[in-house]
Design a protein around this motif. Structure first.
Motif, short mmCIF file in Angstrom:
data_model
loop_
_atom_site.label_atom_id
_atom_site.label_comp_id
_atom_site.label_asym_id
_atom_site.label_seq_id
_atom_site.Cartn_x
_atom_site.Cartn_y
_atom_site.Cartn_z
N ARG A 69 43.70 18.70 59.48
CA ARG A 69 42.91 18.37 58.28
C ARG A 69 42.23 17.01 58.42
O ARG A 69 41.09 16.83 58.00
CB ARG A 69 43.82 18.37 57.05
N ALA A 70 42.95 16.05 59.02
CA ALA A 70 42.40 14.71 59.18
C ALA A 70 41.26 14.70 60.19
O ALA A 70 40.32 13.91 60.10
CB ALA A 70 43.48 13.74 59.62
N GLY A 71 41.40 15.61 61.20
CA GLY A 71 40.36 15.67 62.24
C GLY A 71 39.13 16.39 61.77
O GLY A 71 38.09 16.31 62.40
N LEU A 108 48.51 18.51 59.00
CA LEU A 108 47.84 17.30 58.50
C LEU A 108 46.90 16.73 59.55
O LEU A 108 45.83 16.21 59.23
CB LEU A 108 48.90 16.27 58.11
N GLY A 109 47.28 16.84 60.84
CA GLY A 109 46.43 16.34 61.91
C GLY A 109 45.11 17.11 61.98
O GLY A 109 44.04 16.51 62.16
#
Length: 257
Positions: free
Chosen positions: A255-257, A252-253
């Motif tokens: 993807r968020a970045g 998720l990190g």
């Protein structure tokens, strides 16, 4: 008189099993049979057994559990397993389920001085084996373990120039065995030789092998903190949860970045 098999039982944890394997420490252990997905290396199943239970024993039950749990009955495409799972039963079940499977091969060392089994070619149409001297070994019987026996003609073999390199039997008869589900094992071997099969098997080192290594080195799963199968199962599940949380957070990190 029936032979009795001696079973070692731990005095401190009777539910554990005495494990004896090449290249592994000998003693009382539990085994963690886990399954991971190849895309994100998320652990999808953890199952604990005593150390004397072979890896192949719980496999099909666990696979069917995962398929039902996640609704994969008609969508599971492929599996990759190490050589310990290369049994006739597992090969047959995976083929019946139409699951593309790749399983590591076992290195069998032929008896020194004798012709290797692979040099005897199977003729499916005639259901016979043909030896290097072009002599047919005909079907004789099927034993209780599902192996068909193919036997040569002793009268022919007695005059064979390579008899001593073929068999050491007193009756000068060569016997070749073939399991009734051998076609399924051959199918698995053929998958392993394909480019997609080789790629899939290489992923094992990045997924399941990495998962086990992280569990042992980073999460203390090399040793059992409790006694009894139920408590060891809880430890393994908690370890898998920690690993999955870290994996999901990283995914998720990114993807968020």
């Amino acid at each position: 008189m029936e032979e009795s098999k001696e079973t070692k039982i731990s005095t401190t944890d009777p539910e554990s099993g005495y494990m004896v394997r090449d290249g592994k420490p000998e003693g009382f252990f539990y085994l963690d049979h886990r399954t991971v997905d190849h895309k994100y290396n998320i652990i999808t199943d953890v199952h604990i057994t005593p150390g004397n239970v072979h890896d192949s024993v719980p496999y099909m039950d666990r696979l069917e559990y995962i398929m039902k749990k996640f609704g994969f009955e008609n969508t599971l495409e492929a599996v990759a397993l190490d050589a310990g799972y290369f049994t006739s039963y597992i090969c047959k079940k995976l083929r019946d389920k139409k699951i593309y499977a790749v399983i590591g091969g076992r290195a069998f060392t032929p008896v020194k001085g004798l012709i290797a089994k692979w040099r005897f070619k199977y003729n499916a149409e005639k259901n016979v084996y043909v030896c290097p001297q072009k002599h047919e070994l005909k079907y004789s019987t099927t034993d209780r373990e599902g192996y068909r026996q193919y036997k040569s003609d002793p009268s022919h073999c007695s005059n064979c120039p390579v008899l001593k390199e073929c068999t050491r039997s007193r009756n000068k008869q060569k016997v070749i065995t073939r399991h009734v589900w051998q076609e399924s094992k051959d199918w698995i071997k053929q998958n392993g030789r394909s480019s997609s099969g080789k790629y899939l098997y290489r992923l094992r080192y990045q997924t399941i092998e990495r998962s086990f290594a992280d569990a042992k080195e980073l999460h203390g799963l090399r040793y059992c903190r409790f006694r009894g199968k139920k408590k060891v199962q809880q430890q393994a599940l908690m370890t898998a949860i920690c690993q999955n949380v870290k994996k999901i957070a990283n995914i998720l990190g990114k993807r968020a970045g």
